[in-house]
Design a protein around this motif. Sequence first.
Motif, PDB file in Angstrom:
ATOM      1  N   ASP A   8       0.820  -1.210   0.000  1.00  0.00           N
ATOM      2  CA  ASP A   8       0.000   0.000   0.000  1.00  0.00           C
ATOM      3  C   ASP A   8       0.856   1.262   0.000  1.00  0.00           C
ATOM      4  O   ASP A   8       0.333   2.364   0.101  1.00  0.00           O
ATOM      5  CB  ASP A   8      -0.920   0.023   1.225  1.00  0.00           C
ATOM      6  N   ILE A   9       2.163   1.093  -0.062  1.00  0.00           N
ATOM      7  CA  ILE A   9       3.095   2.221  -0.025  1.00  0.00           C
ATOM      8  C   ILE A   9       3.883   2.229  -1.330  1.00  0.00           C
ATOM      9  O   ILE A   9       4.389   1.190  -1.750  1.00  0.00           O
ATOM     10  CB  ILE A   9       4.070   2.086   1.171  1.00  0.00           C
ATOM     11  N   ASP A  10       3.978   3.393  -1.966  1.00  0.00           N
ATOM     12  CA  ASP A  10       4.776   3.485  -3.195  1.00  0.00           C
ATOM     13  C   ASP A  10       6.204   3.036  -2.925  1.00  0.00           C
ATOM     14  O   ASP A  10       6.896   3.637  -2.098  1.00  0.00           O
ATOM     15  CB  ASP A  10       4.827   4.937  -3.703  1.00  0.00           C
ATOM     16  N   PRO A  11       6.679   1.976  -3.591  1.00  0.00           N
ATOM     17  CA  PRO A  11       8.056   1.537  -3.348  1.00  0.00           C
ATOM     18  C   PRO A  11       9.067   2.383  -4.121  1.00  0.00           C
ATOM     19  O   PRO A  11       8.909   2.618  -5.308  1.00  0.00           O
ATOM     20  CB  PRO A  11       8.070   0.088  -3.831  1.00  0.00           C
ATOM     21  N   ILE A  12      10.095   2.840  -3.408  1.00  0.00           N
ATOM     22  CA  ILE A  12      11.218   3.511  -4.050  1.00  0.00           C
ATOM     23  C   ILE A  12      12.276   2.438  -4.266  1.00  0.00           C
ATOM     24  O   ILE A  12      12.686   1.758  -3.332  1.00  0.00           O
ATOM     25  CB  ILE A  12      11.781   4.644  -3.174  1.00  0.00           C
ATOM     26  N   SER A  13      12.690   2.286  -5.498  1.00  0.00           N
ATOM     27  CA  SER A  13      13.658   1.267  -5.869  1.00  0.00           C
ATOM     28  C   SER A  13      15.014   1.921  -6.107  1.00  0.00           C
ATOM     29  O   SER A  13      15.113   2.892  -6.847  1.00  0.00           O
ATOM     30  CB  SER A  13      13.173   0.583  -7.152  1.00  0.00           C
ATOM     31  N   VAL A  14      16.060   1.386  -5.460  1.00  0.00           N
ATOM     32  CA  VAL A  14      17.405   1.920  -5.639  1.00  0.00           C
ATOM     33  C   VAL A  14      18.339   0.771  -6.029  1.00  0.00           C
ATOM     34  O   VAL A  14      18.634  -0.094  -5.201  1.00  0.00           O
ATOM     35  CB  VAL A  14      17.935   2.601  -4.359  1.00  0.00           C
ATOM     36  N   PRO A  15      18.786   0.752  -7.293  1.00  0.00           N
ATOM     37  CA  PRO A  15      19.745  -0.283  -7.678  1.00  0.00           C
ATOM     38  C   PRO A  15      21.115   0.021  -7.074  1.00  0.00           C
ATOM     39  O   PRO A  15      21.544   1.167  -7.041  1.00  0.00           O
ATOM     40  CB  PRO A  15      19.784  -0.194  -9.199  1.00  0.00           C
ATOM     41  N   LEU A  16      21.768  -1.014  -6.572  1.00  0.00           N
ATOM     42  CA  LEU A  16      23.118  -0.880  -6.051  1.00  0.00           C
ATOM     43  C   LEU A  16      24.021  -1.669  -6.984  1.00  0.00           C
ATOM     44  O   LEU A  16      23.804  -2.860  -7.226  1.00  0.00           O
ATOM     45  CB  LEU A  16      23.182  -1.370  -4.609  1.00  0.00           C
ATOM     46  N   MET A  17      25.003  -0.981  -7.520  1.00  0.00           N
ATOM     47  CA  MET A  17      25.799  -1.477  -8.628  1.00  0.00           C
ATOM     48  C   MET A  17      27.166  -1.986  -8.179  1.00  0.00           C
ATOM     49  O   MET A  17      27.770  -1.434  -7.271  1.00  0.00           O
ATOM     50  CB  MET A  17      26.010  -0.358  -9.647  1.00  0.00           C
ATOM     51  N   LEU A  18      27.626  -3.020  -8.860  1.00  0.00           N
ATOM     52  CA  LEU A  18      28.977  -3.528  -8.688  1.00  0.00           C
ATOM     53  C   LEU A  18      29.593  -3.594 -10.079  1.00  0.00           C
ATOM     54  O   LEU A  18      29.033  -4.229 -10.973  1.00  0.00           O
ATOM     55  CB  LEU A  18      28.961  -4.922  -8.042  1.00  0.00           C
ATOM     56  N   ASP A  19      30.706  -2.894 -10.259  1.00  0.00           N
ATOM     57  CA  ASP A  19      31.372  -2.837 -11.571  1.00  0.00           C
ATOM     58  C   ASP A  19      30.421  -2.381 -12.675  1.00  0.00           C
ATOM     59  O   ASP A  19      30.423  -2.916 -13.783  1.00  0.00           O
ATOM     60  CB  ASP A  19      31.990  -4.192 -11.930  1.00  0.00           C
ATOM     61  N   GLY A  20      29.563  -1.406 -12.358  1.00  0.00           N
ATOM     62  CA  GLY A  20      28.671  -0.818 -13.350  1.00  0.00           C
ATOM     63  C   GLY A  20      27.416  -1.614 -13.660  1.00  0.00           C
ATOM     64  O   GLY A  20      26.620  -1.203 -14.491  1.00  0.00           O
ATOM     65  N   LYS A  21      27.225  -2.766 -13.005  1.00  0.00           N
ATOM     66  CA  LYS A  21      26.037  -3.588 -13.251  1.00  0.00           C
ATOM     67  C   LYS A  21      25.254  -3.739 -11.945  1.00  0.00           C
ATOM     68  O   LYS A  21      25.836  -3.828 -10.868  1.00  0.00           O
ATOM     69  CB  LYS A  21      26.436  -4.976 -13.745  1.00  0.00           C
ATOM     70  N   GLU A  22      23.919  -3.789 -12.079  1.00  0.00           N
ATOM     71  CA  GLU A  22      23.092  -3.948 -10.890  1.00  0.00           C
ATOM     72  C   GLU A  22      23.446  -5.257 -10.183  1.00  0.00           C
ATOM     73  O   GLU A  22      23.476  -6.316 -10.799  1.00  0.00           O
ATOM     74  CB  GLU A  22      21.615  -3.947 -11.269  1.00  0.00           C
ATOM     75  N   TYR A  23      23.714  -5.153  -8.891  1.00  0.00           N
ATOM     76  CA  TYR A  23      24.091  -6.329  -8.116  1.00  0.00           C
ATOM     77  C   TYR A  23      22.987  -6.714  -7.136  1.00  0.00           C
ATOM     78  O   TYR A  23      22.622  -7.873  -7.026  1.00  0.00           O
ATOM     79  CB  TYR A  23      25.411  -6.065  -7.384  1.00  0.00           C
ATOM     80  N   ILE A  24      22.492  -5.731  -6.405  1.00  0.00           N
ATOM     81  CA  ILE A  24      21.325  -5.928  -5.554  1.00  0.00           C
ATOM     82  C   ILE A  24      20.425  -4.710  -5.719  1.00  0.00           C
ATOM     83  O   ILE A  24      20.840  -3.694  -6.285  1.00  0.00           O
ATOM     84  CB  ILE A  24      21.684  -6.132  -4.051  1.00  0.00           C
ATOM     85  N   LYS A  25      19.209  -4.819  -5.236  1.00  0.00           N
ATOM     86  CA  LYS A  25      18.294  -3.679  -5.300  1.00  0.00           C
ATOM     87  C   LYS A  25      17.652  -3.517  -3.932  1.00  0.00           C
ATOM     88  O   LYS A  25      17.279  -4.488  -3.287  1.00  0.00           O
ATOM     89  CB  LYS A  25      17.228  -3.896  -6.372  1.00  0.00           C
ATOM     90  N   LEU A  26      17.574  -2.271  -3.507  1.00  0.00           N
ATOM     91  CA  LEU A  26      16.923  -1.924  -2.252  1.00  0.00           C
ATOM     92  C   LEU A  26      15.606  -1.234  -2.571  1.00  0.00           C
ATOM     93  O   LEU A  26      15.575  -0.263  -3.327  1.00  0.00           O
ATOM     94  CB  LEU A  26      17.826  -0.991  -1.434  1.00  0.00           C
ATOM     95  N   TYR A  27      14.544  -1.751  -2.007  1.00  0.00           N
ATOM     96  CA  TYR A  27      13.218  -1.126  -2.122  1.00  0.00           C
ATOM     97  C   TYR A  27      12.884  -0.557  -0.757  1.00  0.00           C
ATOM     98  O   TYR A  27      12.981  -1.253   0.249  1.00  0.00           O
ATOM     99  CB  TYR A  27      12.145  -2.136  -2.507  1.00  0.00           C
ATOM    100  N   ILE A  28      12.491   0.694  -0.730  1.00  0.00           N
ATOM    101  CA  ILE A  28      12.100   1.353   0.507  1.00  0.00           C
ATOM    102  C   ILE A  28      10.617   1.663   0.407  1.00  0.00           C
ATOM    103  O   ILE A  28      10.198   2.475  -0.407  1.00  0.00           O
ATOM    104  CB  ILE A  28      12.929   2.633   0.736  1.00  0.00           C
ATOM    105  N   CYS A  29       9.833   0.950   1.199  1.00  0.00           N
ATOM    106  CA  CYS A  29       8.376   1.101   1.201  1.00  0.00           C
ATOM    107  C   CYS A  29       7.965   1.555   2.592  1.00  0.00           C
ATOM    108  O   CYS A  29       7.443   0.772   3.393  1.00  0.00           O
ATOM    109  CB  CYS A  29       7.702  -0.231   0.884  1.00  0.00           C
ATOM    110  N   VAL A  30       8.251   2.803   2.892  1.00  0.00           N
ATOM    111  CA  VAL A  30       8.087   3.318   4.241  1.00  0.00           C
ATOM    112  C   VAL A  30       7.390   4.672   4.183  1.00  0.00           C
ATOM    113  O   VAL A  30       7.628   5.458   3.269  1.00  0.00           O
ATOM    114  CB  VAL A  30       9.470   3.458   4.932  1.00  0.00           C
ATOM    115  N   TYR A  31       6.523   4.925   5.166  1.00  0.00           N
ATOM    116  CA  TYR A  31       5.939   6.257   5.309  1.00  0.00           C
ATOM    117  C   TYR A  31       6.203   6.743   6.722  1.00  0.00           C
ATOM    118  O   TYR A  31       6.421   5.939   7.637  1.00  0.00           O
ATOM    119  CB  TYR A  31       4.454   6.283   4.963  1.00  0.00           C
ATOM    120  N   GLU A  32       6.204   8.047   6.887  1.00  0.00           N
ATOM    121  CA  GLU A  32       6.460   8.652   8.191  1.00  0.00           C
ATOM    122  C   GLU A  32       5.135   9.010   8.839  1.00  0.00           C
ATOM    123  O   GLU A  32       4.244   9.545   8.198  1.00  0.00           O
ATOM    124  CB  GLU A  32       7.331   9.898   8.022  1.00  0.00           C
ATOM    125  N   GLU A  33       5.000   8.673  10.133  1.00  0.00           N
ATOM    126  CA  GLU A  33       3.778   8.995  10.877  1.00  0.00           C
ATOM    127  C   GLU A  33       3.671  10.477  11.108  1.00  0.00           C
ATOM    128  O   GLU A  33       4.625  11.162  11.321  1.00  0.00           O
ATOM    129  CB  GLU A  33       3.781   8.289  12.232  1.00  0.00           C
TER     130      GLU A  33
END
Length: 158
Positions: A133-158
């Motif tokens: 129910d929260i818009d996910p912000i996706s942040v690719p984390l790169m190793l040697d110029g290629k996506e290695y892992i991805k972090l999704y932040i689906c958080v809202y502040e009260e």
Amino acid sequence: MRKALDVSNINPFLQSTMSVFESVTQFKLTVGRPSLADFSFDKPNYIITVGIVGQMKGQAVLTMDVEHAKEIASKMMYGMPVAEMDEMACSALNELSNMIMGNTATIFSTQSKLIDITPPISMVGTDLKIQTDIDPISVPLMLDGKEYIKLYICVYEE
């Protein structure tokens, strides 16, 4: 759907992920371009979800291709070969997510924002779709110029 977290609150997630990941694996990641994204995974992925409660609520999700997950688990287990995502490999990766999110909570506490984390939930599979129910912000984390892992932040502040 709830709006994504304010950009100023994304940096603690990234700072923690980058520093903990590097100290544990010796891989130096770089940050790719953040974007709003959906949660569809068509290739084999390892996904770890950690809940966030307190002044912020939601989930942080780390995703990686299964081969990268095996490589990271091997690094965490001092080079022991990881042929499959067995209980030991999954436990290592879940501990990595605990370390990252615990560090994130510590960073937020220095800004007088108190959060706590839930135990991680992990899954492995193909053709997965996660709903939130929260818009996910996706942040690719790169190793040697290629996506290695991805972090999704689906958080809202009260």
